[in-house]
Design an enzyme around this catalytic site. Structure first.
Site, PDB file in Angstrom:
ATOM      1  N   ASN A   1       0.916  -0.941   0.069  1.00 54.34           N
ATOM      2  CA  ASN A   1      -0.145  -0.044   0.068  1.00 54.34           C
ATOM      3  C   ASN A   1       1.014   1.241   0.124  1.00 54.34           C
ATOM      4  O   ASN A   1       0.571   2.068  -0.771  1.00 54.34           O
ATOM      5  CB  ASN A   1      -0.873  -0.147   1.292  1.00 54.34           C
ATOM      6  CG  ASN A   1      -1.836  -1.109   1.160  1.00 54.34           C
ATOM      7  OD1 ASN A   1      -2.033  -2.071   0.324  1.00 54.34           O
ATOM      8  ND2 ASN A   1      -2.733  -1.215   2.357  1.00 54.34           N
TER       9      ASN A   1
ATOM     10  N   THR B   1     -16.042  37.905 -31.455  1.00 55.81           N
ATOM     11  CA  THR B   1     -17.047  37.280 -30.387  1.00 55.81           C
ATOM     12  C   THR B   1     -18.180  36.546 -31.040  1.00 55.81           C
ATOM     13  O   THR B   1     -18.537  37.077 -31.943  1.00 55.81           O
ATOM     14  CB  THR B   1     -17.431  38.435 -29.209  1.00 55.81           C
ATOM     15  OG1 THR B   1     -18.412  39.179 -30.086  1.00 55.81           O
ATOM     16  CG2 THR B   1     -16.046  39.346 -28.924  1.00 55.81           C
ATOM     17  N   HIS B   2     -18.576  35.624 -30.451  1.00 62.84           N
ATOM     18  CA  HIS B   2     -19.771  34.877 -30.929  1.00 62.84           C
ATOM     19  C   HIS B   2     -19.274  34.269 -32.515  1.00 62.84           C
ATOM     20  O   HIS B   2     -20.141  33.858 -33.095  1.00 62.84           O
ATOM     21  CB  HIS B   2     -20.900  35.442 -31.073  1.00 62.84           C
ATOM     22  CG  HIS B   2     -21.283  36.176 -29.734  1.00 62.84           C
ATOM     23  ND1 HIS B   2     -21.892  35.591 -28.770  1.00 62.84           N
ATOM     24  CD2 HIS B   2     -21.249  37.403 -29.262  1.00 62.84           C
ATOM     25  CE1 HIS B   2     -22.261  36.167 -27.611  1.00 62.84           C
ATOM     26  NE2 HIS B   2     -21.673  37.553 -28.056  1.00 62.84           N
TER      27      HIS B   2
ATOM     28  N   SER C   1      -5.980  13.557 -48.078  1.00 65.69           N
ATOM     29  CA  SER C   1      -7.321  12.425 -48.036  1.00 65.69           C
ATOM     30  C   SER C   1      -6.983  11.417 -48.807  1.00 65.69           C
ATOM     31  O   SER C   1      -6.227  11.324 -49.928  1.00 65.69           O
ATOM     32  CB  SER C   1      -8.372  13.470 -48.682  1.00 65.69           C
ATOM     33  OG  SER C   1      -9.570  12.378 -49.081  1.00 65.69           O
TER      34      SER C   1
ATOM     35  N   LYS D   1      -7.246  17.735 -51.051  1.00 66.84           N
ATOM     36  CA  LYS D   1      -7.228  18.166 -49.658  1.00 66.84           C
ATOM     37  C   LYS D   1      -5.944  18.180 -48.775  1.00 66.84           C
ATOM     38  O   LYS D   1      -5.059  17.669 -49.156  1.00 66.84           O
ATOM     39  CB  LYS D   1      -8.073  17.089 -48.712  1.00 66.84           C
ATOM     40  CG  LYS D   1      -9.377  16.960 -49.229  1.00 66.84           C
ATOM     41  CD  LYS D   1     -10.153  18.153 -48.948  1.00 66.84           C
ATOM     42  CE  LYS D   1     -10.352  18.597 -47.384  1.00 66.84           C
ATOM     43  NZ  LYS D   1     -10.888  17.648 -46.521  1.00 66.84           N
TER      44      LYS D   1
ATOM     45  N   ASN E   1      -5.412  18.574 -44.982  1.00 70.16           N
ATOM     46  CA  ASN E   1      -6.171  18.569 -43.604  1.00 70.16           C
ATOM     47  C   ASN E   1      -5.174  18.914 -42.290  1.00 70.16           C
ATOM     48  O   ASN E   1      -4.135  18.203 -42.160  1.00 70.16           O
ATOM     49  CB  ASN E   1      -6.757  17.255 -43.552  1.00 70.16           C
ATOM     50  CG  ASN E   1      -7.550  16.849 -44.649  1.00 70.16           C
ATOM     51  OD1 ASN E   1      -8.415  17.717 -45.178  1.00 70.16           O
ATOM     52  ND2 ASN E   1      -7.847  15.646 -45.015  1.00 70.16           N
TER      53      ASN E   1
ATOM     54  N   GLU F   1      -6.336  19.008 -34.852  1.00 73.28           N
ATOM     55  CA  GLU F   1      -7.371  18.359 -34.690  1.00 73.28           C
ATOM     56  C   GLU F   1      -7.253  17.566 -33.731  1.00 73.28           C
ATOM     57  O   GLU F   1      -8.159  17.487 -32.675  1.00 73.28           O
ATOM     58  CB  GLU F   1      -8.151  17.721 -36.012  1.00 73.28           C
ATOM     59  CG  GLU F   1      -8.647  18.981 -37.074  1.00 73.28           C
ATOM     60  CD  GLU F   1      -9.131  18.401 -38.209  1.00 73.28           C
ATOM     61  OE1 GLU F   1      -9.937  19.101 -39.097  1.00 73.28           O
ATOM     62  OE2 GLU F   1      -8.903  17.393 -38.437  1.00 73.28           O
TER      63      GLU F   1
ATOM     64  N   TYR G   1      -7.408   1.535   3.096  1.00 71.68           N
ATOM     65  CA  TYR G   1      -7.123   0.741   1.812  1.00 71.68           C
ATOM     66  C   TYR G   1      -8.463  -0.078   1.284  1.00 71.68           C
ATOM     67  O   TYR G   1      -8.881  -0.684   2.029  1.00 71.68           O
ATOM     68  CB  TYR G   1      -5.953   0.284   1.902  1.00 71.68           C
ATOM     69  CG  TYR G   1      -5.634  -0.442   0.363  1.00 71.68           C
ATOM     70  CD1 TYR G   1      -5.146   0.103  -0.548  1.00 71.68           C
ATOM     71  CD2 TYR G   1      -5.738  -1.804   0.228  1.00 71.68           C
ATOM     72  CE1 TYR G   1      -4.816  -0.208  -1.755  1.00 71.68           C
ATOM     73  CE2 TYR G   1      -5.623  -2.255  -0.886  1.00 71.68           C
ATOM     74  CZ  TYR G   1      -5.364  -1.668  -1.922  1.00 71.68           C
ATOM     75  OH  TYR G   1      -5.046  -2.141  -3.485  1.00 71.68           O
TER      76      TYR G   1
ATOM     77  N   GLN H   1      -6.618   0.291  -6.721  1.00 73.17           N
ATOM     78  CA  GLN H   1      -5.686  -0.228  -7.755  1.00 73.17           C
ATOM     79  C   GLN H   1      -6.056   0.630  -9.214  1.00 73.17           C
ATOM     80  O   GLN H   1      -5.448   0.863  -9.958  1.00 73.17           O
ATOM     81  CB  GLN H   1      -5.706  -1.809  -7.974  1.00 73.17           C
ATOM     82  CG  GLN H   1      -5.069  -2.281  -9.033  1.00 73.17           C
ATOM     83  CD  GLN H   1      -5.246  -3.720  -9.084  1.00 73.17           C
ATOM     84  OE1 GLN H   1      -5.212  -4.400  -8.071  1.00 73.17           O
ATOM     85  NE2 GLN H   1      -5.421  -4.334 -10.339  1.00 73.17           N
TER      86      GLN H   1
ATOM     87  N   LYS I   1      -4.488   3.712 -11.147  1.00 71.57           N
ATOM     88  CA  LYS I   1      -3.225   4.087 -11.695  1.00 71.57           C
ATOM     89  C   LYS I   1      -3.525   4.308 -13.503  1.00 71.57           C
ATOM     90  O   LYS I   1      -3.084   5.037 -14.049  1.00 71.57           O
ATOM     91  CB  LYS I   1      -2.456   2.946 -11.560  1.00 71.57           C
ATOM     92  CG  LYS I   1      -1.609   2.671 -10.246  1.00 71.57           C
ATOM     93  CD  LYS I   1      -0.659   1.709 -10.264  1.00 71.57           C
ATOM     94  CE  LYS I   1      -1.146   0.408 -10.200  1.00 71.57           C
ATOM     95  NZ  LYS I   1      -0.099  -0.544  -9.962  1.00 71.57           N
TER      96      LYS I   1
END
Length: 436
Positions: free
Chosen positions: A114, A159-160, A282, A288, A290, A295, A321, A326, A329
């Site tokens: 432990n 913004t937005h 692609s 393409k 990418n 991403e 304990y 266990q 981890k």
């Protein structure tokens, strides 16, 4: 699988292989990550046993040499942690016993698996948080360097997801830099917060030996030791959750930055061009290009959050304990391996992407100057609400200001005309000096 540390002569029959495989879970794989820390703590524990007379000086010398050999052999690949072991702890004791006979069987005096795993995990988290801090400092440094060089490069503010005001590349870069300075500070604070040794608390009740816990903690580089054995057990999962939280703060800012980069590389924006090595093609569309790396960087934070939720769900436990611990981890190790791997890619990406200044300037159309015009009227004595209404009735002009003049006149501290990069650089340098 070798004999188990808990096997008794009075009950020689162990669970069958299917049950043992379930009990061990991912331990043997995860303990490969922790083994060097476990060996380090075992050597410190042995030195503590010598202090109280459980080991002689000669015995300690033999144990230390064997543990050092195991570490070198493991790092070189000469020695492996395979499925024949229940976990890394049993492997260390098996190797010592195989090498030193009964002397190897003394190593577990005064400790439990432990506190053995708890101290290895804290050593691991200290190392990972140090790496996290270093990466945050590097990212912030790159961003501040570019912010200084590109402070006056016009850039449309949003913004937005709608065009809002003239801004600058310097402000965008400095904003992300400050966020990573915050992340550096959080990593350092979290590292200090969990910098306490649980070794010597055994199974959560202490032992009938005068273990030199403070000396062993100092030997391992801890700033203090967890005094109460129950607290040492109850901290399992709690400290892991905080460590992942510090990592999550950095990956959250990574996610935001990756979002910006992926958006600004689109043909609709076209403000940024990524180096070829960060892009893929692609399988079907020859045209393409990418931004796959960006991403996937954006996706990392969601997986960190998943690990946090997994860990939180696990910790509905009583004191002391429980074998459930266990399972702390996997989310911890998975998070740091994934998060730090992603963050290591960021400095190079930020150094090498290219701005598209002509596209950025084209996006700063006349109506984006509206707030500057209203503020200028307010500064001349017009009540701001009246100035707002007056400007809203005619959004076509820029008030006779160029974009550069607009940015220079944005002099509120921290804004485009007064970025205060010196303050950010000073703060970054201070944190780096405190934790070289």
């Amino acid at each position: 699988m070798n004999d188990f540390l808990w096997k008794k002569t009075t009950t020689p029959t162990a669970p069958d292989e299917a049950i043992m495989a379930f009990l061990a879970g991912e331990d043997i794989v995860l303990d490969r990550v922790l083994l060097l820390f476990d060996l380090q703590a075992s050597a410190a524990h042995a030195r503590g046993l010598k202090r109280i007379g459980v080991l002689t000086g000669e015995e300690l010398h033999l144990v230390e040499d064997a543990l050092a050999d195991f570490a070198r052999d493991f790092e070189s690949g000469k020695r492996t942690l395979g499925a024949e072991f229940e976990d890394g702890h049993s492997a260390i004791e098996h190797w010592l016993t195989d090498e030193l006979g009964d002397l190897g069987r003394k190593i577990h005096t005064g400790r439990s698996r432990n506190d053995q795993v708890a101290v290895a995990l804290r050593l691991y988290m200290k190392a990972q948080l140090a790496d996290l801090g270093d990466l945050c400092a590097e990212v912030a440094g790159v961003l501040l360097e570019r912010a200084s060089a590109e402070a006056e490069l016009p850039f449309p503010g949003y913004t937005h997801l709608q065009r809002a005001m003239p801004s600058s590349a310097g402000l965008w870069l400095a904003g992300h830099a400050e966020a990573f300075i915050d992340n550096l500070e959080l990593a350092q604070h979290t590292r200090r917060w969990l910098d306490a040794s649980p070794l010597g608390t055994a199974s959560g009740f202490g032992v009938n030996l005068a273990l030199p816990r403070q000396e062993v903690a100092e030997d391992l580089g801890f700033s203090r030791w967890v005094v109460n054995p129950q607290c040492a057990q109850n901290s399992r999962g709690k400290v892991e959750l905080q460590a992942i939280g510090a990592l999550g703060a950095a990956t959250l800012d990574l996610q935001r930055m990756a979002w910006d980069l992926s958006l600004f590389t689109t043909q609709e924006f076209d403000f940024i061009r990524l180096p070829e090595r960060y892009c893929t093609g692609s399988s079907i569309m020859p045209n393409k290009r990418n931004p796959d790396v960006v991403e996937l960087l954006r996706a990392v934070h969601a997986r960190i959050v998943g690990s946090q939720v997994e860990l939180q769900g696990l910790l509905s436990l009583p004191s002391g304990y429980q074998r459930d611990l266990q399972a702390t981890k996997p989310p911890l190790i998975r998070s740091f391996e994934m998060g730090l791997r992603a963050l290591r890619l960021l400095p190079g990406l930020l150094r090498d992407f290219e701005w598209r200044p002509e596209r950025m300037r084209e996006a700063i159309t006349a109506e984006l100057h509206a707030t500057d015009r209203a503020t200028a009227l307010a500064a001349s004595g017009v009540p701001f609400r009246k100035a707002y209404q007056r400007v809203s009735e005619n959004l076509d002009g820029n008030g006779g200001h160029s974009v550069e003049q607009s940015l220079r006149e944005r002099i509120s501290p921290g804004a485009s005309g007064d970025l205060r990069l010196d303050l950010l650089k000073e703060r970054l340098d201070q944190f780096c000096q405190e934790n070289p």
